[in-house]
Design an enzyme around this catalytic site. Structure first.
Site, PDB file in Angstrom:
ATOM      1  CG  HIS A  37      -0.507   0.256   2.511  1.00 49.67           C
ATOM      2  ND1 HIS A  37      -0.563   1.497   3.080  1.00 49.67           N
ATOM      3  CD2 HIS A  37       0.049  -0.550   3.435  1.00 49.67           C
ATOM      4  CE1 HIS A  37      -0.075   1.444   4.316  1.00 49.67           C
ATOM      5  NE2 HIS A  37       0.312   0.207   4.544  1.00 49.67           N
ATOM      6  CB  CYS A  88      -1.863  12.289  19.178  1.00 53.75           C
ATOM      7  SG  CYS A  88      -3.148  13.319  19.878  1.00 53.75           S
TER       8      CYS A  88
END
Ligand SMILES: *Cc1c(COP(=O)(O)O)cnc(C)c1O
Length: 389
Positions: free
Chosen positions: A205, A329
């Site tokens: 991908h 994060c």
């Protein structure tokens, strides 16, 4: 609403329509199990083996050195864990050499091998550009080293490592060398004979193939155990009925990527250079992360001082630009990524990372729009960040 501009090709790429066309017949026309004896099975097996030959031709290896896996991460896991365990059984070696700038598929696997399997990890230092220098490897290898793993090109900062030189050092010491080439394959040569690695991970991908299919190249004679046991598919290294359409897609995507590499480089490199030049010139307290020259031709990465990178990504998204950052994060407690720390950035800089990665679909008009919007958004993100960091 207009579609946002996609500038995150290092995260994933759209499937090339030619790849999709090649895959479609293998869902419900040629749908057999490659292990079955009858003609349905033979047809599916022929498709898998033809794909294996295509991949082997692109890598310059033998078809029986190609193992199809479910993704780049699985290939990294199989290489590290499979070879570490086999080497320890064969030679007693119990040390792993890898760097903190690796993708988590490598670094977390190394940590697990240390915590639960009794291996010792030696973390190789990188220089300020994120490069693992051959001399660093040369100094660290010893007779207890079971495997060395150094990525070909870094996904976060684009830096290209001298993997051929590192491979040659490992070969001299008879230590298996693995390289994570998942990010590199779209733009760099992947000939395993001239590069010389023993194990190499790829994932479709990242080069306009489908998600959920990967390859591990395993040089003949490299000690390795399977992680997934069962029916003995993939030379006994990866049990489970092969994902025929995705394997066909992998091969077609890799074939096209190799064939069209030069054109793609010629398309993205000037756009990349314009982005880097303009940002460094127009945005105060900005710097390029990763190597200024030896980097992927589609890859721009920056750090902005005193700014929360995730805040900037949100502002960019609202303004119609899809980019990425390097900071993990964590709510309430933002921390720079291991890569930002590995290249020596203080949190003041390391939390303000931005990655902009280009592809065949990126146009000069996209780049103009991005460069026009970014300075104001960085200023806004800095204002909102205040003294939070
Ligand atoms: C994307 C990526 C991976 C993971 O590949 P998946 O196919 O998404 O599991 C591993 N290493 C690098 C360098 C990557 O860029």
């Amino acid at each position: 609403m207009v579609d946002p501009i996609y500038l995150d090709y290092a995260a994933t790429t759209p499937v090339d329509p030619r790849v999709l066309d090649a895959m479609l017949p293998y869902f419900n026309e040629t749908f057999g199990n490659p292990s079955s004896v009858h003609r349905y099975g033979q047809q599916a097996e022929a498709a898998v083996e033809s794909a294996r030959e295509t991949v082997a031709a692109a890598l310059g290896c033998r078809p029986d050195e190609i193992v199809f896996t479910s993704c780049g991460s699985e290939s990294d896991n199989l290489a590290l864990r499979g070879t570490a365990l086999a080497m320890r059984e064969k030679t007693g070696a119990n040390r792993l050499l890898t760097s903190r700038a690796e993708h988590h598929a490598v670094s977390k696997t190394a940590e697990q091998l240390e915590e639960h399997y009794g291996f010792q990890v030696e973390w190789l230092e990188t220089d300020g550009a994120g490069t693992v220098l051959p001399l660093t490897v040369e100094k660290a290898v010893c007779k207890d080293t079971a495997i060395v793993s150094v990525m070909y090109a870094n996904n976060e900062i684009g830096t290209i490592n001298p993997v051929a030189e590192i491979a040659s050092i490992c070969r001299d010491h008879h230590i298996p060398f693995h390289t994570d080439a998942v990010q590199a394959a779209a733009y760099l040569p992947v000939d395993v004979q001239s590069l010389g690695m023993d194990l190499m991970s790829l994932g479709a991908h990242k080069f306009c193939g489908p998600k959920g299919i990967g390859v591990l190249y395993v040089r003949k004679g490299t000690p390795i155990f399977p992680l997934q046991t069962g029916g003995g598919q993939e030379s006994g290294l990866r049990a489970g009925t092969q994902n025929v359409p995705y394997i066909v897609g992998f091969a077609e995507a890799l074939r096209l990527t190799a064939e069209e590499r030069e054109e793609r480089i010629a398309h993205v490199r000037p756009l990349r250079d314009r982005i880097i030049g303009t940002i460094l010139e127009e945005i105060p307290d900005s710097r390029l992360t990763g190597h200024p020259v030896t980097r992927l031709p589609n890859h721009c990465s920056f750090a902005f001082k005193g700014m929360d990178g995730n805040l900037l990504l949100t502002l960019l998204d609202a303004a119609g630009f899809a980019c990425s950052s390097g900071s993990a994060c964590k709510t309430g407690n933002p921390e720079p990524s291991e890569v930002m720390t590995a290249i020596g950035l203080s949190p003041e800089w390391g939390l303000g990372s931005l990655r902009v990665t280009l592809g065949a679909g990126t146009t000069p008009v996209d780049v103009d729009a991005f460069l026009k919007a970014l300075p104001k958004l960085v200023e806004k993100a800095r204002g909102l960040t205040g003294d939070k960091l």
